[in-house]
Design an enzyme around this catalytic site. Structure first.
Site, PDB file in Angstrom:
ATOM      1  N   GLU A  95     -84.481 -15.987  54.772  1.00 26.15           N
ATOM      2  CA  GLU A  95     -83.983 -14.865  54.808  1.00 26.15           C
ATOM      3  C   GLU A  95     -85.361 -13.836  55.178  1.00 26.15           C
ATOM      4  O   GLU A  95     -85.233 -12.512  54.647  1.00 26.15           O
ATOM      5  CB  GLU A  95     -83.225 -14.145  53.775  1.00 26.15           C
ATOM      6  CG  GLU A  95     -82.028 -14.911  53.286  1.00 26.15           C
ATOM      7  CD  GLU A  95     -81.230 -14.363  52.187  1.00 26.15           C
ATOM      8  OE1 GLU A  95     -80.162 -14.149  52.271  1.00 26.15           O
ATOM      9  OE2 GLU A  95     -81.853 -14.015  50.841  1.00 26.15           O
TER      10      GLU A  95
ATOM     11  N   CYS B 154     -74.330  -8.909  47.752  1.00 27.43           N
ATOM     12  CA  CYS B 154     -75.339  -7.661  47.608  1.00 27.43           C
ATOM     13  C   CYS B 154     -74.950  -6.609  48.662  1.00 27.43           C
ATOM     14  O   CYS B 154     -75.371  -5.406  48.637  1.00 27.43           O
ATOM     15  CB  CYS B 154     -76.883  -8.038  47.746  1.00 27.43           C
ATOM     16  SG  CYS B 154     -77.012  -9.435  49.065  1.00 27.43           S
TER      17      CYS B 154
END
Length: 631
Positions: free
Chosen positions: A295, A394
């Site tokens: 990521e 998230c």
């Protein structure tokens, strides 16, 4: 305690933020999304934290805990969103829901202030035993941010504020001499708590966390210490790197520390890293992160559209960082990037009804997506269409707190006037530092059209300055005043200083025309391609808009673009794609030529709306038709 009602409230800087009560959004692009967030998304998130057991983790036995190690943070981000919404507009029902969740959280806090459902109880790992991956400080950072939101909206003695202060006191005690968290977030949270309470040890602890980072205090991992930004001290780093969300959260906290301590060298280090990342590691949409496996940011100019990770949370963090830099330095380039991210990342993730979300934001979808069921929880990036919830969720909660506080990013003030950074229908009313009262109404349907009308509603009998941001693409923008004068204004900022009178009009016209954009030639992945933009909006081609039998990969873009409501019509040549068993050959050769080139007019849609009509392939960057007919 202060009650400024804004996510970031530095005590110094070139510009000062306005509170949620000083700016009110009216009907328009962003007000509609803010209302969907309030009326639908908050309840949707609340449903899922109940269904997944993440809220129940605060009450159940340790062996019954569910979810990832950071699931506590999703409850805190929801509370932050609720706090901002209650600050904007009180609502007894929402207040009762907020109070119920806060009571559950508060009851789980231990007497010394420790609060985490994953560590420290019987049968669980000890406290602070996994600083690399445990996310204990990260979760407490979001707890503190939620408490700051509640305190800043007029409730400094709220139970959540007391819980957060006890937790922060424990952090300062435990980490006075050593340690950092593998995921930055505690840093900006502690600075904001200092700004709210005046308790200087919170600022000092944030400073210690920033200064320790980069000195290899965390264990090395397969992705390298750069994943944690623990490879190079913050002051020495040249570019944002590693895990994208971690990087921008850390940078945001570093700006906060630098501003509050007057550390110009530290601020300059973040500015240097920001400029390098924006110029070499940022997608056209403003998204960041081109590596799926961690990521993370890729190397310079490694920006493949079909492998764009561009996590929604990284977009949120990038707005946080750019906003802090804007307040510190006043440079409109920071507001330019915020606008790009808002329209092309933040607005892209949620569905129109606020119940489905993109976790990642690709710029090229090669296969038709599969739409998850309304009750389906999917892995973080496995869905090729918006999903209702993720195993790592998230992004929905980060969007919720961003939309709830969006009003705060519209305008700022300084000693001499007001700066309007983002264009949307709104009412602005502010008291300048010398107690002069200033107010105006903004009327616009931007970005559908480029006219922004500012009507003065309050003004003292002395001069003050109204500053309007002129985006970098707006060459030829004009400013017209009530006396009939029209002035061309260059990209950057247009400043009007005068004795304004109530009822006076200032009209900014931004030229909104479709334009072709090409990338730096060092971005190998899109060499020979172009994208289409109109104002702040990036456009894309979707397979659902193509004529029967035409493949997305067969399109070759020409300069012929026609502006229409809701779409840009692009004239494309449709090429014949090779049908071979082996995709390589010994000599370069063009695609098979047609005797008579076939053209098609393809509607390009705003990227933020893609996949809103069901499964579709999509691309932002389209090969260009050259004079020879090849690309």
């Amino acid at each position: 305690m202060t009650a400024t009602g804004t996510p970031a409230a530095p005590r110094s800087g070139r510009l000062r933020p306005l509170s949620l009560r000083e700016v009110t959004l009216r009907d328009g692009f962003w007000q509609r999304r803010q209302q969907v967030n309030r009326n639908t998304s908050l309840a949707h998130i609340e449903h899922w934290i109940e269904r997944t057991g993440w809220l129940a983790n605060f009450t159940v036995a340790p062996e019954s805990r569910r979810g990832r190690e950071f699931s506590d943070s999703e409850i805190y981000k929801l509370l932050e969103a609720m706090a901002w919404e209650l600050g904007r507009e009180p609502d007894p029902g929402l207040r009762a829901r907020y109070d119920r969740i806060v009571a559950v959280v508060a009851a789980a806090q231990l007497p010394d202030g420790y609060l985490n459902t994953r560590f420290g109880r019987a049968g669980q790992p000890p406290r602070w035993s996994d600083l690399e991956w445990g996310h204990e400080l990260y979760c407490l950072g979001h707890l503190i941010q939620a408490a700051v939101a509640r305190a800043r909206t007029g409730h400094p003695d709220d139970l959540l504020v007391l819980v957060a202060r006890r937790a922060a006191d424990l952090v300062c005690e435990v980490f006075a001499d050593a340690g950092v968290c593998g995921h930055a977030e505690i840093e900006p949270a502690l600075v904001e708590l200092y700004r709210v309470t005046g308790e200087r040890r919170y600022l000092e602890q944030a400073r210690l966390f920033v200064e320790r980072r980069g000195n290899q205090v965390l264990d090395d991992i397969e992705f390298g210490r750069s994943y944690f930004q623990d490879d190079v001290p913050v002051r020495d780093a040249e570019v944002l790197r590693g895990h994208a969300v971690r990087a921008v959260y850390l940078a945001a906290g570093t700006v906060d520390v630098a501003v509050e301590t007057g550390d110009d060298e530290l601020l300059a280090a973040v500015v240097r890293q920001w400029r390098a990342a924006v110029s070499r590691r940022t997608y056209l949409t403003g998204g960041i992160g081109s590596r799926h496996q961690d990521e993370a940011f890729g190397d310079d100019f490694v920006l493949p559209p079909d492998r764009a990770y561009s996590e929604t949370c990284a977009g949120v963090g990038s707005v946080m960082l750019a906003w802090r830099l804007l307040l510190a330095e006043g440079d409109p380039r920071y507001a330019d990037l915020i606008e790009r991210i808002l329209f092309n990342v933040i607005a892209t993730s949620p569905s129109d009804d606020g119940t489905r979300f993109f976790y990642t934001n690709t710029l090229h979808q090669r296969v038709l997506g599969t739409e998850p069921g309304a009750d389906t929880q999917v892995p973080r990036a496995a869905s090729t269409l918006r999903a209702p919830w993720f195993e790592v969720s998230c992004c929905p909660t980060n969007l919720a707190r961003t939309f709830a506080a969006l009003t705060a990013y519209i305008a700022t003030t300084d000693d001499d006037g007001v700066q309007l950074h983002q264009y949307t229908a709104a009412d602005v009313g502010v008291t300048l530092p010398d107690d002069r009262r200033v107010g105006f109404r903004v009327d616009t349907d931007y970005p559908a059209t480029g006219r922004i009308t500012v009507r003065i509603t309050e003004s003292p009998g002395t001069p003050w300055t109204l500053t309007l941001r002129i985006p970098p693409w707006a060459t030829g923008a004009t400013l017209m005043t009530s006396d009939g004068g029209v002035t061309e204004v260059a990209p950057g900022s247009a400043r009007l200083r005068r004795v304004f009178t109530p009822g006076e009009l200032v009209i900014l016209d931004l030229p909104l025309h479709p334009r072709l954009t090409v990338a730096d030639p060092r971005v190998d992945a899109v060499r020979g391609c172009a994208a289409v933009e109109r104002g702040p909006i990036v456009y894309c081609a979707e397979s659902v808009d193509l004529p029967a039998g035409v493949a997305l990969d067969a399109l070759r873009l020409t300069p012929s673009l026609t502006d229409t409501p809701g779409a840009v019509l692009a004239t494309c040549e449709v090429t014949a794609l090779p049908d071979e068993n082996w995709p390589y050959s010994g000599t370069p050769s063009p695609l098979p030529a047609r005797r008579s080139p076939v053209t098609a007019v393809i509607p390009l849609r705003p990227y933020h709306s893609w996949a809103g009509r069901g499964p579709s392939t999509m691309r932002v960057w389209i090969p260009i038709k050259t004079l020879s007919g090849t690309t």
